[in-house]
Structure formats: structure tokens, C-alpha cells
Scaffold this motif. Structure first.
Motif, PDB file in Angstrom:
ATOM      1  N   VAL A   1       3.262  -2.618  -1.872  1.00  0.00           N
ATOM      2  CA  VAL A   1       3.902  -2.679  -3.071  1.00  0.00           C
ATOM      3  C   VAL A   1       2.773  -3.165  -4.511  1.00  0.00           C
ATOM      4  CG1 VAL A   1       5.095  -4.894  -4.762  1.00  0.00           C
ATOM      5  CG2 VAL A   1       6.046  -4.366  -2.540  1.00  0.00           C
ATOM      6  N   PRO A   2       1.655  -3.633  -4.022  1.00  0.00           N
ATOM      7  CA  PRO A   2       0.944  -3.367  -5.638  1.00  0.00           C
ATOM      8  C   PRO A   2       0.867  -2.678  -5.644  1.00  0.00           C
ATOM      9  CG  PRO A   2       0.152  -5.205  -3.942  1.00  0.00           C
ATOM     10  CD  PRO A   2       1.488  -4.557  -2.866  1.00  0.00           C
ATOM     11  N   HIS A   3       0.423  -1.368  -4.852  1.00  0.00           N
ATOM     12  CA  HIS A   3       0.249   0.190  -4.817  1.00  0.00           C
ATOM     13  C   HIS A   3       1.550   0.899  -5.232  1.00  0.00           C
ATOM     14  CE1 HIS A   3      -3.676  -1.011  -3.407  1.00  0.00           C
ATOM     15  NE2 HIS A   3      -3.157  -1.568  -3.082  1.00  0.00           N
ATOM     16  N   ARG A   4       2.450   0.309  -5.607  1.00  0.00           N
ATOM     17  CA  ARG A   4       3.571   1.382  -6.092  1.00  0.00           C
ATOM     18  C   ARG A   4       3.797   3.104  -6.667  1.00  0.00           C
ATOM     19  NH1 ARG A   4       8.629  -0.701  -6.732  1.00  0.00           N
ATOM     20  NH2 ARG A   4       8.011  -3.227  -5.915  1.00  0.00           N
ATOM     21  N   LEU A   5       2.455   2.928  -7.747  1.00  0.00           N
ATOM     22  CA  LEU A   5       2.875   3.574  -8.617  1.00  0.00           C
ATOM     23  C   LEU A   5       2.071   4.681  -8.336  1.00  0.00           C
ATOM     24  CD1 LEU A   5       1.611   1.634 -12.521  1.00  0.00           C
ATOM     25  CD2 LEU A   5       3.500   1.944 -11.553  1.00  0.00           C
ATOM     26  N   GLU A   6       0.747   4.760  -7.329  1.00  0.00           N
ATOM     27  CA  GLU A   6       0.123   5.223  -6.308  1.00  0.00           C
ATOM     28  C   GLU A   6       1.077   6.310  -5.340  1.00  0.00           C
ATOM     29  OE1 GLU A   6      -3.400   3.638  -4.614  1.00  0.00           O
ATOM     30  OE2 GLU A   6      -3.768   2.616  -6.232  1.00  0.00           O
ATOM     31  N   VAL A   7       2.667   5.883  -5.441  1.00  0.00           N
ATOM     32  CA  VAL A   7       3.329   6.781  -4.340  1.00  0.00           C
ATOM     33  C   VAL A   7       3.011   8.280  -4.594  1.00  0.00           C
ATOM     34  CG1 VAL A   7       5.856   7.724  -3.567  1.00  0.00           C
ATOM     35  CG2 VAL A   7       4.657   4.889  -4.087  1.00  0.00           C
ATOM     36  N   GLY A   8       2.670   8.888  -3.444  1.00  0.00           N
ATOM     37  CA  GLY A   8       2.886  10.445  -4.511  1.00  0.00           C
ATOM     38  C   GLY A   8       1.685  11.017  -4.039  1.00  0.00           C
ATOM     39  N   THR A   9      -0.135  10.107  -4.400  1.00  0.00           N
ATOM     40  CA  THR A   9      -0.977  10.693  -4.376  1.00  0.00           C
ATOM     41  C   THR A   9      -1.432  10.840  -2.708  1.00  0.00           C
ATOM     42  OG1 THR A   9      -1.865   8.110  -4.178  1.00  0.00           O
ATOM     43  CG2 THR A   9      -1.085   9.564  -6.065  1.00  0.00           C
ATOM     44  N   PRO A  10      -2.626  11.549  -2.389  1.00  0.00           N
ATOM     45  CA  PRO A  10      -2.735  11.403  -1.004  1.00  0.00           C
ATOM     46  C   PRO A  10      -3.966   9.936  -0.579  1.00  0.00           C
ATOM     47  CG  PRO A  10      -3.054  13.168  -2.397  1.00  0.00           C
ATOM     48  CD  PRO A  10      -2.788  12.660  -3.573  1.00  0.00           C
ATOM     49  N   ALA A  11      -4.708   9.298  -2.094  1.00  0.00           N
ATOM     50  CA  ALA A  11      -5.046   8.118  -1.347  1.00  0.00           C
ATOM     51  C   ALA A  11      -3.587   6.798  -0.756  1.00  0.00           C
ATOM     52  CB  ALA A  11      -5.510   7.432  -2.757  1.00  0.00           C
ATOM     53  N   PHE A  12      -2.244   7.467  -0.934  1.00  0.00           N
ATOM     54  CA  PHE A  12      -1.488   5.907  -0.649  1.00  0.00           C
ATOM     55  C   PHE A  12      -0.514   6.784   0.240  1.00  0.00           C
ATOM     56  CE2 PHE A  12       3.291   6.034  -0.911  1.00  0.00           C
ATOM     57  CZ  PHE A  12       3.047   4.234  -1.102  1.00  0.00           C
ATOM     58  N   GLN A  13      -1.227   7.762   0.978  1.00  0.00           N
ATOM     59  CA  GLN A  13      -0.038   8.312   1.828  1.00  0.00           C
ATOM     60  C   GLN A  13      -1.220   7.888   3.174  1.00  0.00           C
ATOM     61  OE1 GLN A  13       0.624  12.399   0.921  1.00  0.00           O
ATOM     62  NE2 GLN A  13      -1.027  13.218   2.566  1.00  0.00           N
ATOM     63  N   TRP A  14      -2.013   7.934   2.703  1.00  0.00           N
ATOM     64  CA  TRP A  14      -2.657   7.768   4.182  1.00  0.00           C
ATOM     65  C   TRP A  14      -3.192   6.193   3.921  1.00  0.00           C
ATOM     66  CZ3 TRP A  14      -2.419  10.577   8.454  1.00  0.00           C
ATOM     67  CH2 TRP A  14      -2.010  11.746   7.848  1.00  0.00           C
ATOM     68  N   ARG A  15      -2.535   5.600   3.090  1.00  0.00           N
ATOM     69  CA  ARG A  15      -3.638   3.826   2.988  1.00  0.00           C
ATOM     70  C   ARG A  15      -2.922   2.940   4.895  1.00  0.00           C
ATOM     71  NH1 ARG A  15      -4.810   0.668  -0.676  1.00  0.00           N
ATOM     72  NH2 ARG A  15      -4.408  -1.201  -0.455  1.00  0.00           N
ATOM     73  N   PRO A  16      -4.227   2.770   5.012  1.00  0.00           N
ATOM     74  CA  PRO A  16      -3.464   2.033   6.466  1.00  0.00           C
ATOM     75  C   PRO A  16      -2.525   1.517   6.849  1.00  0.00           C
ATOM     76  CG  PRO A  16      -5.602   1.676   5.857  1.00  0.00           C
ATOM     77  CD  PRO A  16      -4.909   2.142   4.914  1.00  0.00           C
ATOM     78  N   SER A  17      -1.833   0.659   5.501  1.00  0.00           N
ATOM     79  CA  SER A  17      -0.828   0.213   5.471  1.00  0.00           C
ATOM     80  C   SER A  17       0.337   1.027   5.306  1.00  0.00           C
ATOM     81  CB  SER A  17      -0.418  -1.232   4.735  1.00  0.00           C
ATOM     82  OG  SER A  17      -1.000  -0.044   3.022  1.00  0.00           O
ATOM     83  N   VAL A  18       0.442   2.131   5.070  1.00  0.00           N
ATOM     84  CA  VAL A  18       1.376   2.892   4.906  1.00  0.00           C
ATOM     85  C   VAL A  18       1.883   3.717   6.232  1.00  0.00           C
ATOM     86  CG1 VAL A  18       2.114   5.413   3.587  1.00  0.00           C
ATOM     87  CG2 VAL A  18       1.806   3.484   2.313  1.00  0.00           C
ATOM     88  N   VAL A  19       0.768   4.211   6.678  1.00  0.00           N
ATOM     89  CA  VAL A  19       0.520   4.225   7.899  1.00  0.00           C
ATOM     90  C   VAL A  19       0.839   3.971   9.282  1.00  0.00           C
ATOM     91  CG1 VAL A  19      -0.810   5.898   9.528  1.00  0.00           C
ATOM     92  CG2 VAL A  19      -1.395   6.474   7.583  1.00  0.00           C
ATOM     93  N   ALA A  20       0.298   2.802   9.226  1.00  0.00           N
ATOM     94  CA  ALA A  20       0.791   1.177  10.189  1.00  0.00           C
ATOM     95  C   ALA A  20       2.290   1.255   9.917  1.00  0.00           C
ATOM     96  CB  ALA A  20       0.062  -0.057   9.585  1.00  0.00           C
ATOM     97  N   TYR A  21       3.423   1.553   8.889  1.00  0.00           N
ATOM     98  CA  TYR A  21       5.081   1.443   8.187  1.00  0.00           C
ATOM     99  C   TYR A  21       5.285   1.957   9.285  1.00  0.00           C
ATOM    100  CZ  TYR A  21       8.793   0.199   6.134  1.00  0.00           C
ATOM    101  OH  TYR A  21      10.060   0.157   5.759  1.00  0.00           O
TER     102      TYR A  21
END
Length: 362
Positions: free
Chosen positions: A105-125
Motif C-alpha cells: 500500500v505505501p508504494h501504490r504510486l509505483e505501480v507499473g514500474t519495474p521496481a514495484f513489480q519485482w518488490r519482494p512483497s508483490v512477488v510473494a503475493y
């Protein structure tokens, strides 16, 4: 609109199954209602109304996992003895997804960027969601395919085969939509183009689920309709026999198919109990050859009159028994007997002859 329409159809199937399956497991009801709620929550209009993309996705994914667990319950309910499905795996998945959501949630503005899509919490989800969903679907698909192969031809088997196709497409959809980080990396799709394609595959799977559910539910609805019509057809005959022999009535149950089966048994018991009252001269009262249902109705009409008059014969005539391979055929034959008993002029004449023979006014 398509999402809401599909959700309404899935909900109607679930509610129909809830109303028709009065006893026993209702896992498919849970599946259809969970998928319907998930589609409604993830619809574009709902997302715009809530003003948030992430929370509706979390709720939708949680409902989808609940639907997948219901499919596993369906598989396990077919085993004898039934093997219970533990609840802790889905609770663990929900907890992990919630923890990942808190970090996302705190990084919702980064959605669509490579940094967001490979964030550990995103991958784990994504991994948790995909692993649980695919595991449940594979178990369900294997069992459902075996069940469909063992079924006789008909609407129900067609519905099962459509559900197998729906499960396969859903597996593809889960693998595609559940791992966006992977597919965005190995394809040229942009983030804004990915979700519409994933939703299109999901809607295709939902259409197959709806069709399969309609076919299997339609088969049950047809059986209930046939049972209801059979009950109405034999009821006049049943009422006469129960009035003559109240002891033949079995305990009531609110189940149409069982009620028809019960009334067939009761009518047969009543006919056997009245055979001693069938007058031997019945054949002379029939002016012309008649079909078997009409003759059986004439015997019943005469037997009821003679029973009221207190007359019986030690050795009742043993006419040929009509063999019927199943309850449906037996019900159809008794429906014909009931119709002749109520409407046939031949039966009316036999009843009048019996009244005259018994010395009673017509």
C-alpha cells in the motif's frame, strides 16, 4: 456490465443449487457465490466507486481462494469416507496476502514500474495466490474429468465436460493473471494492457463456468419438474388408496423425487391390499378389450366398492403383473392408471355395475 451479468448468473446458479440441495454438502454453492462476489467487487464500476485499485483486488483474490477451496471440498466429498478439508491453509494464504498488502500500500504510486513489480512483497503475493489456486484447480479437474467419463450420456455429463474445460481455462487464467511480474518481464505488454487481457481470459472462464453450471443445474431442474408432474399425475389414485388403507402412508419428506418414489410404493401397497376385493366377474363387465392401465383402474374402482360393501373373495384373480424397469416407468404407468380411474367411461360403467352388484345406489 459483462462482469455484473456474469456475477448475476453465477449467483443465480448458486442460489438455485442452495434451494434444490436441501441436505448434504453445499460446496458448489460456496464456489458459485464466491466467484460471483469476486466478479462484482473487481468490476470497473465497483473499483471506480471505491476509488482504490488495490483493496478490491485483495478482496477479489481472497474470494477466489475461497472458491478454489470449495472445489477441493467437492473433490474430497466424493471419497468414502469423506476426507475433511483443513481450513488452515487458506487462512495462512489470506494472512500472507494481507501482510504483503500492508507492505504494498505505501508504494501504490509505483505501480507499473519495474521496481514495484519485482518488490519482494508483490512477488510473494503473486506466488501465494497462484500456488494455492492452481493446486486446488488441478485436484478438482482430475476428479471431475474422471466423473464425467463415468457418467451416461445426457445433459449432466455435458455440463461436467464444460466444467472441465472451465477449470482448464481457469488454470491458464490463474497462471497468467496471478503472475503479472513474470509475464510483464517476458512479454512486451505494458502494465495498462495486461489487466484487460487477464480480465478477458477470466471472463471467458466465467462464461464456461456459467454454461457448465446451467447444464448441470438444468438437469436437476428437469428431474424435479418430472417428479412434480409425476406426483400430480398419481395423486388422485394415491388419495383413493390412502383413504381406503391409511396404514400404507409412509412418513412425509420434503423431497419431490423421494415423494414420487414413496407414492409409487404406497399405491402398489394399496393395490395389493385391494386385490382380495376384486370381483371375479369383472371381465364380464368389460364390454370390449381395454388396455392394461384401464383394466387396472376398473379393478380398483370395483374393489373399492366391494370393500365398502364388505365383500371379498378367498382366491382373488391373479392377473398378469406388469413389469417396469424403474421408478420413472412405474410412475408413468400409474399415471395412466390414475388418469383412467378419474376420466375413463369404462371405469365409470364398472363402478356402476359394482354398486348395483353390491346393492348400493349409484
Amino acid at each position: 456490465m459483462i462482469s455484473y451479468l456474469s456475477a448475476a448468473l453465477l449467483a443465480s446458479i448458486g442460489i438455485t443449487r442452495l434451494l434444490t440441495v436441501r441436505a448434504g454438502p453445499r460446496h458448489l454453492v460456496t464456489f458459485f457465490l464466491s466467484m460471483a462476489a469476486g466478479l462484482a467487487v473487481s468490476a470497473d464500476a465497483t473499483v471506480r466507486l471505491l476509488g482504490d485499485d488495490l483493496l478490491p483486488r485483495l478482496v477479489t483474490n481472497a474470494l477466489q481462494l475461497l472458491a478454489m477451496r470449495a472445489l477441493v471440498q467437492v473433490v474430497r466429498s466424493t471419497r468414502s469416507p469423506e476426507k475433511p478439508t483443513p481450513f488452515w491453509p487458506i487462512l495462512l494464504c489470506w494472512a500472507l496476502m494481507a501482510l504483503c498488502y500492508v507492505d504494498i500500500v505505501p508504494h501504490r504510486l509505483e505501480v507499473g514500474t519495474p521496481a514495484f513489480q519485482w518488490r519482494p512483497s508483490v512477488v510473494a503475493y503473486q506466488v501465494v495466490l497462484t500456488t494455492y489456486g492452481v493446486t486446488c484447480l488441478v485436484m478438482f479437474t482430475r476428479t471431475l474429468a474422471r466423473s464425467a467419463a463415468a457418467r451416461p450420456r445426457g445433459t449432466f455429463r455435458t455440463g461436467l465436460r464444460i466444467l472441465v474445460c472451465a477449470a482448464v481455462v481457469t488454470i491458464a487464467w490463474v497462471l497468467f493473471s496471478g503472475l503479472p511480474s513474470l509475464w510483464l518481464e517476458i512479454t512486451d505488454l505494458a502494465d495498462l494492457d495486461f489487466m484487460p487481457r487477464a480480465r478477458l481470459v477470466g471472463l471467458g472462464a466465467m462464461v464456461l463456468w456459467v454454461l457448465g453450471g446451467l447444464f448441470t443445474t438444468w438437469d436437476g431442474a428437469l428431474r424435479l419438474t418430472r417428479a412434480w408432474r409425476g406426483i400430480r399425475a398419481v395423486t388422485p389414485l394415491w388419495k383413493e388408496l390412502v383413504a381406503a388403507h391409511p396404514q400404507i402412508a409412509l412418513p412425509a419428506r420434503h423431497d419431490l423425487e423421494f415423494t414420487l418414489y414413496r407414492r409409487v410404493i404406497e399405491i402398489r401397497d394399496g393395490l395389493l391390499a385391494l386385490r382380495a376385493h376384486v370381483p371375479p366377474q369383472l371381465g364380464d363387465w368389460l364390454r370390449a378389450p381395454v388396455d392394461e392401465p384401464t383394466r387396472a383402474a376398473a379393478e380398483l374402482a370395483a374393489a373399492l366398492v366391494m370393500r365398502e360393501a364388505g365383500r371379498s373373495w378367498p382366491r382373488p384373480p391373479n392377473g398378469p403383473e406388469v413389469a417396469h424397469p424403474g421408478v420413472r416407468e412405474e410412475g408413468a404407468w400409474l399415471s395412466a392408471v390414475s388418469s383412467a380411474f378419474t376420466h375413463s367411461l369404462v371405469v365409470r360403467e364398472v363402478r356402476e355395475r359394482a354398486l348395483a352388484e353390491a346393492g348400493r345406489p349409484a
